[in-house]
Design an enzyme around this catalytic site. Sequence first.
Site, PDB file in Angstrom:
ATOM      1  CD  GLU A  32      15.307-107.779   5.158  1.00  0.00           C
ATOM      2  OE1 GLU A  32      16.411-107.643   5.717  1.00  0.00           O
ATOM      3  OE2 GLU A  32      15.143-107.694   3.937  1.00  0.00           O
ATOM      4  NE  ARG A  34      18.057-111.933   3.797  1.00  0.00           N
ATOM      5  CZ  ARG A  34      19.310-111.564   3.521  1.00  0.00           C
ATOM      6  NH1 ARG A  34      19.712-110.343   3.772  1.00  0.00           N
ATOM      7  NH2 ARG A  34      20.149-112.422   2.959  1.00  0.00           N
ATOM      8  CB  THR A 305      42.985 -86.962  11.998  1.00  0.00           C
ATOM      9  OG1 THR A 305      44.109 -87.503  12.673  1.00  0.00           O
ATOM     10  CG2 THR A 305      42.153 -88.102  11.429  1.00  0.00           C
ATOM     11  CE  LYS A 309      46.113 -83.525  12.598  1.00  0.00           C
ATOM     12  NZ  LYS A 309      46.674 -83.323  13.932  1.00  0.00           N
ATOM     13  CG  ASN A 334      42.957 -79.633  14.367  1.00  0.00           C
ATOM     14  OD1 ASN A 334      42.715 -78.442  14.164  1.00  0.00           O
ATOM     15  ND2 ASN A 334      42.884 -80.174  15.568  1.00  0.00           N
ATOM     16  CG  ASP A 350      46.102 -80.851  17.159  1.00  0.00           C
ATOM     17  OD1 ASP A 350      45.153 -81.272  17.858  1.00  0.00           O
ATOM     18  OD2 ASP A 350      46.493 -81.424  16.127  1.00  0.00           O
ATOM     19  N   GLY A 381      54.374 -84.124  13.394  1.00  0.00           N
ATOM     20  CA  GLY A 381      53.207 -83.258  13.255  1.00  0.00           C
ATOM     21  C   GLY A 381      52.754 -82.618  14.559  1.00  0.00           C
ATOM     22  CB  ALA A 382      51.992 -84.002  17.905  1.00  0.00           C
ATOM     23  CG  ASN A 401      63.133 -85.591  16.323  1.00  0.00           C
ATOM     24  OD1 ASN A 401      62.289 -86.270  16.939  1.00  0.00           O
ATOM     25  ND2 ASN A 401      63.314 -85.718  15.017  1.00  0.00           N
TER      26      ASN A 401
HETATM   27  P1  NAP Z   1      54.826 -88.180  13.762  1.00  0.00           P
HETATM   28  O1  NAP Z   1      54.569 -87.027  12.858  1.00  0.00           O
HETATM   29  O2  NAP Z   1      55.014 -89.525  13.173  1.00  0.00           O
HETATM   30  O3  NAP Z   1      56.162 -87.839  14.602  1.00  0.00           O
HETATM   31  C1  NAP Z   1      56.686 -88.726  15.530  1.00  0.00           C
HETATM   32  C2  NAP Z   1      57.942 -88.146  16.189  1.00  0.00           C
HETATM   33  O4  NAP Z   1      58.338 -89.058  17.199  1.00  0.00           O
HETATM   34  C3  NAP Z   1      59.110 -87.967  15.235  1.00  0.00           C
HETATM   35  O5  NAP Z   1      59.796 -86.813  15.571  1.00  0.00           O
HETATM   36  C4  NAP Z   1      59.945 -89.226  15.504  1.00  0.00           C
HETATM   37  O6  NAP Z   1      61.323 -89.017  15.372  1.00  0.00           O
HETATM   38  C5  NAP Z   1      59.681 -89.465  16.965  1.00  0.00           C
HETATM   39  N1  NAP Z   1      59.801 -90.879  17.286  1.00  0.00           N
HETATM   40  C6  NAP Z   1      58.984 -91.872  16.881  1.00  0.00           C
HETATM   41  N2  NAP Z   1      59.398 -93.046  17.394  1.00  0.00           N
HETATM   42  C7  NAP Z   1      60.526 -92.784  18.120  1.00  0.00           C
HETATM   43  C8  NAP Z   1      61.403 -93.585  18.874  1.00  0.00           C
HETATM   44  N3  NAP Z   1      61.216 -94.892  19.006  1.00  0.00           N
HETATM   45  N4  NAP Z   1      62.453 -92.978  19.487  1.00  0.00           N
HETATM   46  C9  NAP Z   1      62.646 -91.658  19.357  1.00  0.00           C
HETATM   47  N5  NAP Z   1      61.840 -90.843  18.661  1.00  0.00           N
HETATM   48  C10 NAP Z   1      60.792 -91.412  18.041  1.00  0.00           C
HETATM   49  O7  NAP Z   1      53.691 -88.333  14.842  1.00  0.00           O
HETATM   50  P2  NAP Z   1      52.733 -87.171  15.437  1.00  0.00           P
HETATM   51  O8  NAP Z   1      51.552 -87.012  14.592  1.00  0.00           O
HETATM   52  O9  NAP Z   1      53.565 -85.976  15.713  1.00  0.00           O
HETATM   53  O10 NAP Z   1      52.227 -87.857  16.785  1.00  0.00           O
HETATM   54  C11 NAP Z   1      53.101 -88.019  17.884  1.00  0.00           C
HETATM   55  C12 NAP Z   1      52.306 -88.285  19.140  1.00  0.00           C
HETATM   56  O11 NAP Z   1      51.460 -87.196  19.459  1.00  0.00           O
HETATM   57  C13 NAP Z   1      51.397 -89.501  19.028  1.00  0.00           C
HETATM   58  O12 NAP Z   1      51.759 -90.410  20.009  1.00  0.00           O
HETATM   59  C14 NAP Z   1      49.987 -89.001  19.304  1.00  0.00           C
HETATM   60  O13 NAP Z   1      49.323 -89.849  20.230  1.00  0.00           O
HETATM   61  C15 NAP Z   1      50.234 -87.667  19.951  1.00  0.00           C
HETATM   62  N6  NAP Z   1      49.152 -86.695  19.608  1.00  0.00           N
HETATM   63  C16 NAP Z   1      48.264 -86.394  20.575  1.00  0.00           C
HETATM   64  C17 NAP Z   1      47.255 -85.489  20.319  1.00  0.00           C
HETATM   65  C18 NAP Z   1      46.273 -85.158  21.402  1.00  0.00           C
HETATM   66  O14 NAP Z   1      45.273 -84.507  21.104  1.00  0.00           O
HETATM   67  N7  NAP Z   1      46.500 -85.545  22.622  1.00  0.00           N
HETATM   68  C19 NAP Z   1      47.152 -84.887  19.054  1.00  0.00           C
HETATM   69  C20 NAP Z   1      48.097 -85.219  18.076  1.00  0.00           C
HETATM   70  C21 NAP Z   1      49.091 -86.135  18.376  1.00  0.00           C
HETATM   71  P3  NAP Z   1      62.070 -89.012  13.943  1.00  0.00           P
HETATM   72  O15 NAP Z   1      61.878 -87.625  13.423  1.00  0.00           O
HETATM   73  O16 NAP Z   1      63.477 -89.329  14.268  1.00  0.00           O
HETATM   74  O17 NAP Z   1      61.390 -90.058  13.113  1.00  0.00           O
END
Ligand code: NAP
Length: 528
Positions: A32, A34, A305, A309, A334, A350, A381-382, A401
Amino acid sequence: MTHLAVSIMVQNLDQALAGAALAAEQGADLVEFRIDAFTDRPDLVAVLAERSALPCIITCRPDWEGGAFSGDEATRLRLLEGLADTARPPSYIDLELAAIQRTPDLRRAAAQVVDHPGQLRPTSTGLIFSSHDFESRPIDLYQRIEAMAAAPLCRVIKVAWMARTIRDNLEAFEIIAQRHKPTIALCMGEDGLASRVLARKFGALLTFACLDAGAATAAGQPTVPQLKQLYRWDAINEETRVYGVIGDPVGHSMSPAIHNAGFGDTGYDGIYLPLRIDASYESFKATVASWLGLEGLHFSGASVTIPHKENLLRFVREAGGEVEPLAERIGAANTLAVAVDGALSASNTDYAAALDAVCDRLQCTRDGLAGERVAVIGAGGAARAVVAGFAHHGATVVVYNRTFEKAEALAAQCADEPGKVVAARLEKLCDSCCRIYINCTPIGMHPQTDGTPLPDERPRGWGAGTVVFDTIYNPVETRLLREARADGCEIISGVDMFVRQAAAQFELWTGTAAPRGLFRRVVMEMLG
Ligand code: NAP
């Protein structure tokens, strides 16, 4: 056949012709031009059509319809007249429905040039009647379509509007499927990508792509290589099964690249798209139900995601589908799979990916994890998926934690028997004596790659024989893994888990072994 058309904003003759040649090289079959800002020399417009490497559409889009042409209709009329006696006329000329309706002279000039039932001169050029809305879906969309359908001059109906949500794509598919004339129905913006990619599945006249991301003539237009390589344009047909990643945001997800490469590699007739849905359960339910309900779409599954979830679990439960028991315990799923008879299932790949990554390294079966001591860092969550998976297979799990209460709640949720899952404060990590350490926090993730959840004082027994697993996949080797490796530990990257969870989804949907090596290569390439 649905054409792949490249839209080129013409600056000068050479640039436009070079663009058309490149479009042909990239595999487009229509271009196209333009000419919004190329209106001074009507004679050169005819030259464009004659010398183009591909059959062409000529469009001079006025500013009041989202284009860059600010001149009057007399100028456009002269441009039309200039196309009357070209040796190689354009395949199509595009004029706006609104302009044709309100400017009889323009309509008459068009009638001289294009093919229509009353035409006496030999010409093959067809007239596209177009209508655009760059803000939203026009309220009078169907009146506009009806006016186009009823006009003898109109060879092709074109409507394009800004997608409000991904549900708008479904209306575009219906408009194409109910066509009485060749039709183009496209949704603009990020949420409209499906209408551009699946135009071929529903038999639209064409879809538009651009030569490179900076040259898009409408929001959400993919590049030709994206459309052809990433979104498998040439393989899409009426029967192609549709999958996607549902979340918000999804724009940077690696899943489309992985799964589409897998479909291509195994010869599976599928296409996988990013599908953004707003955070609420109501949005999730209404959108997924409408995608499942559209006949001819063959929506067959999705990776789900953040933030959906939990919503997936609830949706499948309410729809009477099958929920994997461990996903129910985890409280999140998931993967959505739709069987040929329409039956829904929700599962969580997962936890299985994390378990298998560790089992592979220990060279044991999942049952062989019984008796292992696992430290999980994080309680989000993870962590929930990882803790539930290891506890289910008999491991003793300690959840460390930052917010102790969350660790306690997770431990209570996942313990099959007393003492098998316990909560601990993050500061106590150095006192642990586990064989397996799994980081489920974002500490150390890009861009804050100097972070680590590991204390300077290493846990007891840490070293050779310890397995350290970081669920983070960007960077591939986090500071935690680098230091663990230096300390003699076995390490597992989050890439391993990511590839395995995607492979399990692929196998669930296709019934075919996933090309895991390819998945890994795609992920590593995307992570640079
Ligand atoms: P989320 O639900 O937000 O949970 C994060 C956790 O990390 C919470 O328990 C939080 O503690 C803690 N946290 C965060 N910042 C912190 C800090 N500065 N110091 C201490 N603790 C801290 O996240 P999510 O979904 O579980 O994901 C977590 C990680 O898993 C991500 O980095 C992601 O890359 C990875 N992941 C990887 C896959 C894979 O396929 N490889 C799949 C899923 C997730 P509080 O409870 O105190 O807030």
